[in-house]
Structure formats: structure tokens, C-alpha cells
Design an enzyme around this catalytic site. Structure first.
Site, PDB file in Angstrom:
ATOM      1  N   PHE A  85       2.901  70.118  18.859  1.00  0.00           N
ATOM      2  CA  PHE A  85       2.178  68.933  18.415  1.00  0.00           C
ATOM      3  C   PHE A  85       0.753  68.931  18.948  1.00  0.00           C
ATOM      4  O   PHE A  85       0.530  69.078  20.154  1.00  0.00           O
ATOM      5  CB  PHE A  85       2.869  67.652  18.913  1.00  0.00           C
ATOM      6  CG  PHE A  85       4.037  67.209  18.084  1.00  0.00           C
ATOM      7  CD1 PHE A  85       3.870  66.264  17.078  1.00  0.00           C
ATOM      8  CD2 PHE A  85       5.305  67.719  18.312  1.00  0.00           C
ATOM      9  CE1 PHE A  85       4.951  65.832  16.321  1.00  0.00           C
ATOM     10  CE2 PHE A  85       6.387  67.308  17.556  1.00  0.00           C
ATOM     11  CZ  PHE A  85       6.204  66.361  16.552  1.00  0.00           C
ATOM     12  N   ASP A  86      -0.190  68.745  18.057  1.00  0.00           N
ATOM     13  CA  ASP A  86      -1.546  68.404  18.451  1.00  0.00           C
ATOM     14  C   ASP A  86      -1.500  67.041  19.149  1.00  0.00           C
ATOM     15  O   ASP A  86      -0.547  66.273  18.964  1.00  0.00           O
ATOM     16  CB  ASP A  86      -2.421  68.359  17.198  1.00  0.00           C
ATOM     17  CG  ASP A  86      -3.832  67.923  17.486  1.00  0.00           C
ATOM     18  OD1 ASP A  86      -4.429  68.437  18.444  1.00  0.00           O
ATOM     19  OD2 ASP A  86      -4.344  67.060  16.745  1.00  0.00           O
ATOM     20  N   LEU A  87      -2.531  66.737  19.924  1.00  0.00           N
ATOM     21  CA  LEU A  87      -2.568  65.464  20.646  1.00  0.00           C
ATOM     22  C   LEU A  87      -3.456  64.446  19.927  1.00  0.00           C
ATOM     23  O   LEU A  87      -2.962  63.477  19.342  1.00  0.00           O
ATOM     24  CB  LEU A  87      -3.055  65.691  22.071  1.00  0.00           C
ATOM     25  CG  LEU A  87      -3.184  64.449  22.969  1.00  0.00           C
ATOM     26  CD1 LEU A  87      -1.868  63.702  23.086  1.00  0.00           C
ATOM     27  CD2 LEU A  87      -3.722  64.850  24.345  1.00  0.00           C
TER      28      LEU A  87
END
Length: 223
Positions: free
Chosen positions: A5-7
């Protein structure tokens, strides 16, 4: 089953903290200071690249990054909020046996503090980000680093993010990419970058993550 997951723009909405810190850096440099809404394109790409474009060249970009971090490291990183539905999504995925990782261009020293501050750390096996010297700010390099550290088969993993950099980094390293539309990249940007699918709500992410990660067994022992 592996999900990266990107933040920023995917798990949390960092608009206030990032744009205010960019404005702070520009003000300290004596440069024109745009309104916050004119700076949202800075959310997602590597910071050094963003300032290079914003300032019209690389000369002052390192100093701009330093000034940005002067504010961001104490104040800006918590001017942020978790998107609705994200904690419930992460809980479901973890309970289904999906191994979750954060993969962000943000320096990991900041990413870890943000993820821990908002109570998301228990969902993730590890939090990966860039270094303060700008190593691994490119998502291609970051995901390559994650693969080297974790040893999983990229064919059984997916990258979830809101910008083209997430999709390009994933595809370069053999991962599928899911684009999310609640962040700061447009549908066109994500489609042109080669995402497998677009998802408009965190509650709808479960099925594509399962579909894209379940088919291929993992290489790593104990995975």
C-alpha cells in the site's frame, strides 16, 4: 497473498501537512507561494523531483527539501487523516491472511511515525519508505528493494496506490497494480500508467486484491 500500500493519498489524506510544508519552504526561499489547491500535484511524487519542477530547476531543490522537512518533521506529518474505511479494510485483509506492507516514497522515518500515530501499524508486516538522502524515492527502486528484502514472488503481489508512480513501479517489478481514485491522481493518469483496475472506495478493494494475489504461490519459506 501480498499487498503493498502506498501511504499518501491511499491510506491517509496528507493534503494539509504537505501543502503547508511546501508553502513554508517556498516562503523561506523567498519564492512565490501558491495556494494549497495549486500544490496537490506535489502529493505522491518524490519530493526532490517535485521541488525541481516547482522551482524550475534543480539548483534550489535540495534546500527546499531541507526546509520542507524542517516543518514537516515536527508539525506537518500529523496534519493528516486516515481515509474512511481504511482500518476496516486492513483488518479484513489481515484476517484473510493477506500479508500487508507499506511502500511509500516518503522517508520511512516519517512514514513509520504516521502509521503508528494513526493506529495502522499492527496491520502491516513492515513499513518501507525512502531514505533521507533520496535513495528509493523512485517507486521502481523502492519495490525492487522490498522484493530483495522480503523474497516473495512479485507475480503473487499487488501494489495499491493513487498515482502513476505506484503503477509504474509495480509493473517494472512484475507486480499487478490497482489504482485508487480517492487520492490525488486522475483516472486518466492511472489508466495510462497501466493499472489493472480502478477502485473508487476502500470497501471495494478486497475482491481485486484477492483476485490478483491468490493465484501464485509464494517463494519465501514461511510465507
Amino acid at each position: 497473498m501480498i499487498a503493498l500500500f502506498d501511504l499518501d493519498g491511499t491510506l491517509t489524506d496528507p493534503k494539509a501537512g504537505i501543502t503547508r510544508s511546501v508553502q513554508y519552504a517556498l516562503e523561506r526561499l523567498g519564492r512565490p507561494v501558491p495556494e494549497a489547491d495549486a500544490l496537490t500535484w506535489m502529493i505522491g511524487p518524490p519530493l526532490i523531483a517535485g521541488f525541481t519542477e516547482l522551482l524550475g530547476g534543480p539548483e534550489d531543490a535540495p534546500e527546499a527539501v531541507r526546509l520542507y522537512r524542517e516543518r514537516f518533521s515536527d508539525v506537518g506529518l500529523f496534519e493528516n487523516e486516515v481515509y474512511a474505511g481504511i482500518p476496516a479494510l486492513l483488518a479484513r485483509l489481515r484476517d484473510e491472511g493477506v500479508r500487508l506492507f507499506v511502500a511509500t516514497s516518503k522517508p520511512h522515518v516519517y512514514a513509520r511515525r504516521i502509521v503508528e500515530h494513526f493506529g495502522l501499524a499492527p496491520f502491516f508486516r513492515e513499513i518501507y519508505g525512502s531514505e533521507l538522502d533520496n535513495r528509493n524515492t523512485d517507486k521502481r527502486d523502492l519495490i525492487r528493494h522490498i522484493l530483495a528484502q522480503e523474497g516473495f514472488d512479485p507475480a503473487g503481489a499487488v501494489m495499491i496506490g493513487d498515482r502513476k508512480h505506484d503503477a509504474v513501479g509495480a509493473r517494472t517489478n512484475g507486480l499487478a497494480a490497482i489504482g485508487v481514485t480517492w487520492g490525488y491522481g486522475s483516472r486518466q493518469e492511472l489508466q495510462e500508467a497501466g493499472v489493472t483496475c480502478l477502485v473508487d472506495d476502500p470497501g471495494a478493494l478486497d475482491a481485486p486484491i484477492r483476485d490478483l494475489t491468490a493465484a501464485t504461490p509464494l517463494r519465501a519459506a514461511g510465507a
